[in-house]
Design a protein around this motif. Structure first.
Motif, PDB file in Angstrom:
ATOM      1  N   SER A  16      20.193  34.805 -22.764  1.00  0.00           N
ATOM      2  CA  SER A  16      18.708  33.807 -22.950  1.00  0.00           C
ATOM      3  C   SER A  16      20.246  33.152 -22.690  1.00  0.00           C
ATOM      4  O   SER A  16      20.001  31.973 -22.447  1.00  0.00           O
ATOM      5  N   SER A  17      21.358  33.188 -22.427  1.00  0.00           N
ATOM      6  CA  SER A  17      22.760  31.980 -22.307  1.00  0.00           C
ATOM      7  C   SER A  17      21.991  31.780 -21.206  1.00  0.00           C
ATOM      8  O   SER A  17      22.714  30.573 -21.215  1.00  0.00           O
ATOM      9  N   GLU A  18      21.775  31.811 -20.182  1.00  0.00           N
ATOM     10  CA  GLU A  18      21.900  31.281 -18.954  1.00  0.00           C
ATOM     11  C   GLU A  18      20.915  31.117 -17.954  1.00  0.00           C
ATOM     12  O   GLU A  18      20.944  32.547 -17.941  1.00  0.00           O
ATOM     13  N   ARG A  19      20.406  29.861 -17.284  1.00  0.00           N
ATOM     14  CA  ARG A  19      19.124  30.520 -16.956  1.00  0.00           C
ATOM     15  C   ARG A  19      18.331  30.738 -15.140  1.00  0.00           C
ATOM     16  O   ARG A  19      17.468  30.064 -14.988  1.00  0.00           O
ATOM     17  N   LYS A  20      20.069  29.341 -15.326  1.00  0.00           N
ATOM     18  CA  LYS A  20      19.923  28.959 -13.895  1.00  0.00           C
ATOM     19  C   LYS A  20      20.278  29.983 -12.514  1.00  0.00           C
ATOM     20  O   LYS A  20      20.690  30.574 -12.522  1.00  0.00           O
ATOM     21  N   ARG A 165       4.135  20.942  -4.035  1.00  0.00           N
ATOM     22  CA  ARG A 165       3.773  20.349  -4.413  1.00  0.00           C
ATOM     23  C   ARG A 165       3.843  20.856  -5.936  1.00  0.00           C
ATOM     24  O   ARG A 165       4.316  19.918  -6.967  1.00  0.00           O
ATOM     25  N   LEU A 166       3.807  22.167  -6.589  1.00  0.00           N
ATOM     26  CA  LEU A 166       4.450  22.190  -7.469  1.00  0.00           C
ATOM     27  C   LEU A 166       6.294  21.672  -7.828  1.00  0.00           C
ATOM     28  O   LEU A 166       6.903  21.148  -9.362  1.00  0.00           O
ATOM     29  N   GLU A 167       7.507  22.250  -7.192  1.00  0.00           N
ATOM     30  CA  GLU A 167       8.780  20.813  -7.101  1.00  0.00           C
ATOM     31  C   GLU A 167       8.153  20.109  -8.034  1.00  0.00           C
ATOM     32  O   GLU A 167       9.457  19.288  -8.453  1.00  0.00           O
ATOM     33  N   THR A 168       7.561  19.415  -6.727  1.00  0.00           N
ATOM     34  CA  THR A 168       7.550  17.772  -7.046  1.00  0.00           C
ATOM     35  C   THR A 168       6.819  17.111  -7.796  1.00  0.00           C
ATOM     36  O   THR A 168       7.517  16.229  -9.036  1.00  0.00           O
ATOM     37  N   TRP A 169       5.929  18.140  -8.426  1.00  0.00           N
ATOM     38  CA  TRP A 169       5.575  17.714  -9.709  1.00  0.00           C
ATOM     39  C   TRP A 169       6.015  17.961 -10.856  1.00  0.00           C
ATOM     40  O   TRP A 169       6.773  17.556 -11.673  1.00  0.00           O
ATOM     41  N   ALA A 170       6.889  18.820 -11.050  1.00  0.00           N
ATOM     42  CA  ALA A 170       8.145  19.239 -12.034  1.00  0.00           C
ATOM     43  C   ALA A 170       9.988  18.343 -12.228  1.00  0.00           C
ATOM     44  O   ALA A 170       9.581  18.452 -13.237  1.00  0.00           O
ATOM     45  N   ARG A 171       9.705  17.258 -11.245  1.00  0.00           N
ATOM     46  CA  ARG A 171      11.066  16.812 -10.857  1.00  0.00           C
ATOM     47  C   ARG A 171      10.512  16.007 -11.641  1.00  0.00           C
ATOM     48  O   ARG A 171      11.561  15.112 -11.960  1.00  0.00           O
ATOM     49  N   ALA A 172       9.623  14.982 -12.061  1.00  0.00           N
ATOM     50  CA  ALA A 172       8.981  14.341 -12.463  1.00  0.00           C
ATOM     51  C   ALA A 172       8.697  14.882 -13.973  1.00  0.00           C
ATOM     52  O   ALA A 172       7.859  13.525 -14.573  1.00  0.00           O
ATOM     53  N   GLN A 173       8.957  15.940 -14.254  1.00  0.00           N
ATOM     54  CA  GLN A 173       9.228  16.226 -15.550  1.00  0.00           C
ATOM     55  C   GLN A 173       9.887  16.355 -17.205  1.00  0.00           C
ATOM     56  O   GLN A 173      10.870  16.206 -16.232  1.00  0.00           O
ATOM     57  N   LEU A 221      13.505  22.284 -12.388  1.00  0.00           N
ATOM     58  CA  LEU A 221      13.410  21.183 -12.105  1.00  0.00           C
ATOM     59  C   LEU A 221      13.919  20.120 -13.028  1.00  0.00           C
ATOM     60  O   LEU A 221      13.634  18.960 -12.354  1.00  0.00           O
ATOM     61  N   ALA A 222      13.289  20.523 -13.570  1.00  0.00           N
ATOM     62  CA  ALA A 222      12.322  19.340 -15.024  1.00  0.00           C
ATOM     63  C   ALA A 222      14.071  19.679 -16.002  1.00  0.00           C
ATOM     64  O   ALA A 222      13.880  18.426 -16.581  1.00  0.00           O
ATOM     65  N   ASN A 223      15.285  20.413 -15.763  1.00  0.00           N
ATOM     66  CA  ASN A 223      15.758  19.995 -16.283  1.00  0.00           C
ATOM     67  C   ASN A 223      16.180  19.884 -17.539  1.00  0.00           C
ATOM     68  O   ASN A 223      16.399  19.310 -18.675  1.00  0.00           O
ATOM     69  N   ALA A 224      14.780  21.197 -17.896  1.00  0.00           N
ATOM     70  CA  ALA A 224      14.844  21.685 -19.162  1.00  0.00           C
ATOM     71  C   ALA A 224      15.116  23.181 -19.446  1.00  0.00           C
ATOM     72  O   ALA A 224      13.874  24.114 -19.495  1.00  0.00           O
ATOM     73  N   VAL A 229      13.276  26.239 -24.955  1.00  0.00           N
ATOM     74  CA  VAL A 229      11.718  25.717 -23.773  1.00  0.00           C
ATOM     75  C   VAL A 229      10.866  26.432 -23.260  1.00  0.00           C
ATOM     76  O   VAL A 229       9.717  26.650 -23.077  1.00  0.00           O
ATOM     77  N   LEU A 230      11.653  27.163 -22.479  1.00  0.00           N
ATOM     78  CA  LEU A 230      10.712  28.179 -22.275  1.00  0.00           C
ATOM     79  C   LEU A 230       9.709  29.211 -23.035  1.00  0.00           C
ATOM     80  O   LEU A 230       9.306  29.616 -23.138  1.00  0.00           O
ATOM     81  N   GLU A 231      10.519  28.784 -24.252  1.00  0.00           N
ATOM     82  CA  GLU A 231       9.667  29.794 -24.945  1.00  0.00           C
ATOM     83  C   GLU A 231       8.981  29.009 -25.434  1.00  0.00           C
ATOM     84  O   GLU A 231       7.652  29.704 -25.686  1.00  0.00           O
ATOM     85  N   LYS A 232       8.594  27.921 -25.540  1.00  0.00           N
ATOM     86  CA  LYS A 232       7.329  27.161 -25.758  1.00  0.00           C
ATOM     87  C   LYS A 232       6.291  26.904 -24.701  1.00  0.00           C
ATOM     88  O   LYS A 232       5.256  27.150 -24.898  1.00  0.00           O
ATOM     89  N   LEU A 233       6.818  27.011 -23.688  1.00  0.00           N
ATOM     90  CA  LEU A 233       6.423  26.717 -22.461  1.00  0.00           C
ATOM     91  C   LEU A 233       5.499  28.384 -22.432  1.00  0.00           C
ATOM     92  O   LEU A 233       4.093  28.659 -21.682  1.00  0.00           O
ATOM     93  N   CYS A 234       5.734  29.578 -22.521  1.00  0.00           N
ATOM     94  CA  CYS A 234       5.295  30.884 -22.002  1.00  0.00           C
ATOM     95  C   CYS A 234       4.567  30.644 -23.277  1.00  0.00           C
ATOM     96  O   CYS A 234       3.353  31.799 -23.188  1.00  0.00           O
TER      97      CYS A 234
END
Length: 301
Positions: A16-20, A165-173, A221-224, A229-234
């Motif tokens: 879980s240390s690296e997600r890129k 579209r999803l990538e464009t949206w994510a960059r603004a988040q 893309l959201a630098n998150a 953060v992944l845990e909260k989104l899931c």
């Protein structure tokens, strides 16, 4: 010649240390690669996924059930459609992955529960672009993508458009806004709400590895990319985080091994070029001697 026998999606250690997820690679010579069969990459995918044909309604992200109305075509038919659509030779390091992938996606595509999902589409586009990075020709790489999706009776333009579209949206988040989609209104927010509702048991939802990659791409893309953060989104999407962690690790392992395979390929191409140059040296020397003798012979005359 060195050979890589297989790249498998099983028995991968979680981290879980690296997600890129990234795949830098060289751009080998097309002529040398096309005839190179010593490096082979074999993947074993196990998909549990859903998707569907694009909707004709006003919503660009409409998701609905797919009804084939007839028996699903055999895998061989899908593979044949792909081969007929793209007739040029594909270097084996890429072709091995594509052939495995299209078989597994065919099985997913013709399930009765099949649904189209833009997050899934983003995941597939992300994986495809990473797997094919360094391909000898950008034009051919896109032509292969078009042929691949068309062979599955899907719309490659929608895959690309939804991913964009999803990538464009994510960059603004950011970390907060991405997770807090349920309290906001908007096209993509509504899409995520629909996923959360279906994944929570109020509709048909089937988790897949492509979905996991698409999910992480949004975070990236959201630098998150922090694991919290992944845990909260899931949690907000009613998705099992352990499954997401596992599948992201599987893809990182795959991409890492592909980098190794491409490095071997790069070394092979370099060796072949060197051998060709060495074989050409004596011939050049002979031609120089002949030219010298011919010139001197003509002068004496």
């Amino acid at each position: 010649m060195a050979a890589i026998a297989s790249i498998s999606f099983h028995g991968v250690t979680q981290s879980s240390s690296e997600r890129k997820i990234c795949l830098p690679s060289p751009s080998p010579s097309r002529s040398s690669v096309s005839n190179f069969d010593a490096i082979r990459v074999r993947t074993t995918f196990s998909f549990r996924s859903i998707s569907v044909r694009p909707s004709k309604s006003s919503s660009r992200f409409a998701v609905h059930c797919m009804s084939t109305g007839s028996e699903a075509p055999p895998v061989s038919e899908t593979k044949l459609k792909f081969l007929k659509a793209y007739k040029r030779p594909i270097p084996s390091i890429y072709n091995s992955v594509l052939q495995e992938l299209i078989v597994q996606q065919h099985l997913m595509r013709y399930k009765k529960t099949y649904r189209y999902d833009p997050v899934f589409a983003l995941g597939f586009v992300t994986v495809y672009d990473q797997l094919m990075e360094g391909y000898p020709s950008d034009e051919d790489r896109e032509a292969i993508f078009q042929s691949y999706i068309n062979a599955l009776n899907e719309d490659p333009q929608q895959y690309r458009a939804d991913a964009e579209r999803l990538e464009t949206w994510a960059r603004a988040q950011n970390s907060s806004s991405l997770v807090d989609f349920s309290s906001k209104s908007g096209e993509i927010e509504d899409l995520l709400k629909d996923i959360a509702e279906r994944a929570g048991g109020n509709g048909s939802f089937s988790y897949s590895r492509f979905f996991a990659v698409g999910l992480f791409r949004l975070l990236e893309l959201a630098n998150a990319t922090d694991p919290t953060v992944l845990e909260k989104l899931c949690a907000a999407l009613n998705i099992n985080k352990r499954s997401v962690d596992r599948d992201l690790d599987v893809y990182r392992n795959l991409l890492s091994k592909l980098v190794q395979a491409k490095e071997l390929l790069k070394e092979y191409v370099a060796r072949e070029k060197k051998k060709q140059a060495e074989r050409a040296e004596p011939q050049k020397a002979n031609e120089a001697v002949k030219s010298f003798l011919a010139e001197n012979y003509d002068t004496r005359k």
